[in-house]
Motif scaffolding. Structure first.
Motif, mmCIF file in Angstrom:
data_model
loop_
_atom_site.group_PDB
_atom_site.id
_atom_site.type_symbol
_atom_site.label_atom_id
_atom_site.label_comp_id
_atom_site.label_asym_id
_atom_site.label_seq_id
_atom_site.Cartn_x
_atom_site.Cartn_y
_atom_site.Cartn_z
ATOM 1 N N VAL A 254 0.548 -1.481 -0.328
ATOM 2 C CA VAL A 254 -0.079 -0.071 0.426
ATOM 3 C C VAL A 254 0.485 1.091 0.315
ATOM 4 C CG1 VAL A 254 -1.542 1.002 0.831
ATOM 5 C CG2 VAL A 254 -1.754 -1.624 1.535
ATOM 6 N N SER A 255 2.244 0.974 0.556
ATOM 7 C CA SER A 255 2.818 2.477 0.817
ATOM 8 C C SER A 255 3.025 2.452 -0.442
ATOM 9 C CB SER A 255 3.821 2.120 2.022
ATOM 10 O OG SER A 255 5.235 2.889 1.814
ATOM 11 N N ASN A 270 5.336 3.670 5.505
ATOM 12 C CA ASN A 270 5.278 2.544 6.014
ATOM 13 C C ASN A 270 3.900 2.741 7.895
ATOM 14 O OD1 ASN A 270 6.020 1.208 3.580
ATOM 15 N ND2 ASN A 270 7.516 0.631 5.354
ATOM 16 N N CYS A 271 4.340 3.358 7.956
ATOM 17 C CA CYS A 271 3.745 4.094 9.178
ATOM 18 C C CYS A 271 2.648 3.892 9.211
ATOM 19 C CB CYS A 271 4.523 4.947 9.901
ATOM 20 S SG CYS A 271 6.310 4.378 10.496
ATOM 21 N N ILE A 272 2.247 5.539 7.930
ATOM 22 C CA ILE A 272 1.077 5.762 7.798
ATOM 23 C C ILE A 272 0.178 5.011 7.787
ATOM 24 C CG2 ILE A 272 -0.353 6.933 5.730
ATOM 25 C CD1 ILE A 272 1.817 8.904 6.288
ATOM 26 N N VAL A 273 0.480 3.817 6.809
ATOM 27 C CA VAL A 273 0.099 2.225 6.369
ATOM 28 C C VAL A 273 -0.491 1.955 7.270
ATOM 29 C CG1 VAL A 273 -0.699 0.360 4.497
ATOM 30 C CG2 VAL A 273 0.374 2.814 4.024
ATOM 31 N N ILE A 316 -3.696 2.698 -6.709
ATOM 32 C CA ILE A 316 -4.507 0.732 -6.504
ATOM 33 C C ILE A 316 -3.366 -0.100 -7.436
ATOM 34 C CG2 ILE A 316 -6.513 -0.087 -7.122
ATOM 35 C CD1 ILE A 316 -8.411 1.375 -5.718
ATOM 36 N N ASN A 317 -3.550 0.326 -8.436
ATOM 37 C CA ASN A 317 -2.888 -0.472 -9.678
ATOM 38 C C ASN A 317 -1.318 -0.228 -9.191
ATOM 39 O OD1 ASN A 317 -5.066 -0.384 -11.137
ATOM 40 N ND2 ASN A 317 -4.573 1.893 -12.510
ATOM 41 N N VAL A 318 -0.956 0.472 -8.727
ATOM 42 C CA VAL A 318 0.777 -0.030 -8.319
ATOM 43 C C VAL A 318 0.693 -0.880 -7.218
ATOM 44 C CG1 VAL A 318 2.595 1.491 -7.061
ATOM 45 C CG2 VAL A 318 1.839 2.386 -9.716
ATOM 46 N N SER A 319 -0.485 -0.612 -6.168
ATOM 47 C CA SER A 319 0.066 -1.800 -5.147
ATOM 48 C C SER A 319 -1.068 -2.994 -5.346
ATOM 49 C CB SER A 319 -1.198 -0.779 -3.943
ATOM 50 O OG SER A 319 -1.175 -1.623 -2.892
ATOM 51 N N LEU A 320 -1.572 -2.924 -6.250
ATOM 52 C CA LEU A 320 -1.881 -4.673 -6.524
ATOM 53 C C LEU A 320 -1.050 -4.967 -7.491
ATOM 54 C CD1 LEU A 320 -5.295 -3.982 -7.468
ATOM 55 C CD2 LEU A 320 -4.678 -4.886 -5.513
#
Ligand SMILES: NC(=O)c1ccc[n+]([C@@H]2O[C@H](COP(=O)([O-])OP(=O)(O)OC[C@H]3O[C@@H](n4cnc5c(N)ncnc54)[C@H](O)[C@@H]3O)[C@@H](O)[C@H]2O)c1
Ligand SMILES: [Fe+2]
Length: 350
Positions: A254-255, A270-273, A316-320
């Protein structure tokens, strides 16, 4: 794996000796130094040979494929070849050094090699010297780059450093916030590795040790001191070793989306997520919140507020796209568990 490791306070002073046998004729050693150290004493402690060069690396933004390509082209034009690339800095500078080393010997653009096992030839000699602890970039087999279409590493057997010098003295001036964000990168590596489906005894052995060290450093009593820097540097090493043989998970996937669209830096992203991932890592998030409180750190909130549908789609695309991360976190049938709608709802909470 990294071939040679030196650890200890003051070990930076051995750099001249360490590099001497790696010098090839008059080809220079190139020192990529984090711009934080411009006009600081560390710059004068670099054992500069007559043909060597220091390049201050501006890491206001995390490394991009364009920046890597430009540096490699500049070095090839100026020197033909070089004896080695020595990266001295946080994860960003270490990644830049690894990528530039590879691009000295591989054709095309670094963007062509974002992925798994695409790099064709070994790079020039490369050494890494961390000045922040946590990313594990000093031991990992990747170098994370933002390219034209994705944020993804050049993961390959040619990517790890030939040598690392782990001198905890170099991290002494890191501001508490930065130290925490980068340190939490290590903590999150441990949680994602230890709870992942790819876990094995190799990863577990290193991950458990790194997790203990992170807990001692960030949850223990007393003020920050040199022994905390010593421990966090070894935690980073062990955490990096742990994910070398497994994978990271939801927070990283997600980050990366945040980083790609908004330029959010890896540690703080990473902390935010992670702050919102109770559903996936209940115990890890519980302790994380304690560490945030104890160390009096602010975790930014509402950074995705007001973004358009198109922007959410990009994230979302980058993450998936980070398939191995999702598979490690949620298992082989992860696509049924993490739908676009579910991921959108998570991004909206950040
Ligand atoms: N290759 C890998 O396996 C891997 C793993 C995790 C993260 N990363 C990458 O690492 C980067 C994040 O690294 P990071 O968290 O170490 O931060 P960073 O390297 O981006 O540096 C953050 C800031 O701290 C400054 N800085 C560096 N050393 C300092 C010191 N001793 N004192 C004060 N300031 C200092 C830098 O100039 C910069 O402004 C990202 O680009 C991420 O993609 C790579
Ligand atoms: Fe990370």
């Amino acid at each position: 794996m990294v071939s040679y490791v030196v650890y200890g306070r003051g070990s930076f002073n051995q750099l001249d000796e360490i590099l001497a046998p790696r010098r090839v004729g008059k080809s220079p050693m190139i020192f990529l130094l984090d711009h934080f150290f411009q006009n600081k004493p560390l710059a004068d402690r670099i054992p500069l040979g007559p043909h060597d060069k220091i390049i201050f690396a501006d890491v206001s933004y995390e490394p991009k494929t364009k920046q890597v390509d430009a540096l490699a082209t500049q070095l090839k034009q100026e020197f033909g070849t070089v004896s080695g690339i020595i990266g001295i800095g946080g994860g960003s500078v270490m990644d830049l050094a690894k990528a530039v080393s590879l691009m000295m010997n591989n054709p095309g653009s670094s963007a062509d090699y974002q992925g798994w096992d695409l790099v064709k030839y070994p790079g020039v000699y490369k050494a890494g010297i961390p000045t922040l602890s946590g990313t594990g970039a000093e031991v990992s087999r990747t170098t994370v780059l933002t390219g034209p279409t994705r944020k993804l590493g050049m993961n390959s057997d040619f990517t790890p450093f030939d040598q690392i010098v782990l001198d905890p003295e170099l991290t002494i001036n890191a501001p508490a916030n930065q130290r925490f964000y980068t340190g939490m990168d290590c903590y999150i590596h441990c949680i994602e590795s230890l709870t992942g489906t790819f876990l094995n005894e190799f990863s577990k052995s290193y991950g458990e040790k790194a997790l203990n060290l992170c807990q001692e450093v960030f949850m223990g009593e007393g003020d920050w001191g040199p022994e905390h820097d010593d421990k966090l540097m070894m935690a980073s090493y062990a955490g990096g070793m742990s994910i070398a043989y497994s994978q990271v998970g939801v927070a990283h996937a997600v980050s990366y989306g945040l980083g790609y669209l908004l330029g959010t830096k890896h540690g703080v992203g990473n902390c935010i997520v992670f702050d919102k991932l109770e559903e996936y890592y209940p115990e890890g998030v519980h302790d994380f919140k304690k560490m945030v409180d104890k160390n009096k750190i602010e975790i930014p909130q509402h950074i995705t507020r007001g973004l358009s549908d198109e922007q959410f789609d990009t994230m979302i695309n980058v993450s998936l796209g980070m398939k191995p991360l999702w598979e490690n976190a949620l298992g082989a049938d992860w696509e049924r568990k993490m739908t676009r709608e579910k991921l959108r709802a998570l991004f909206e909470q950040l």
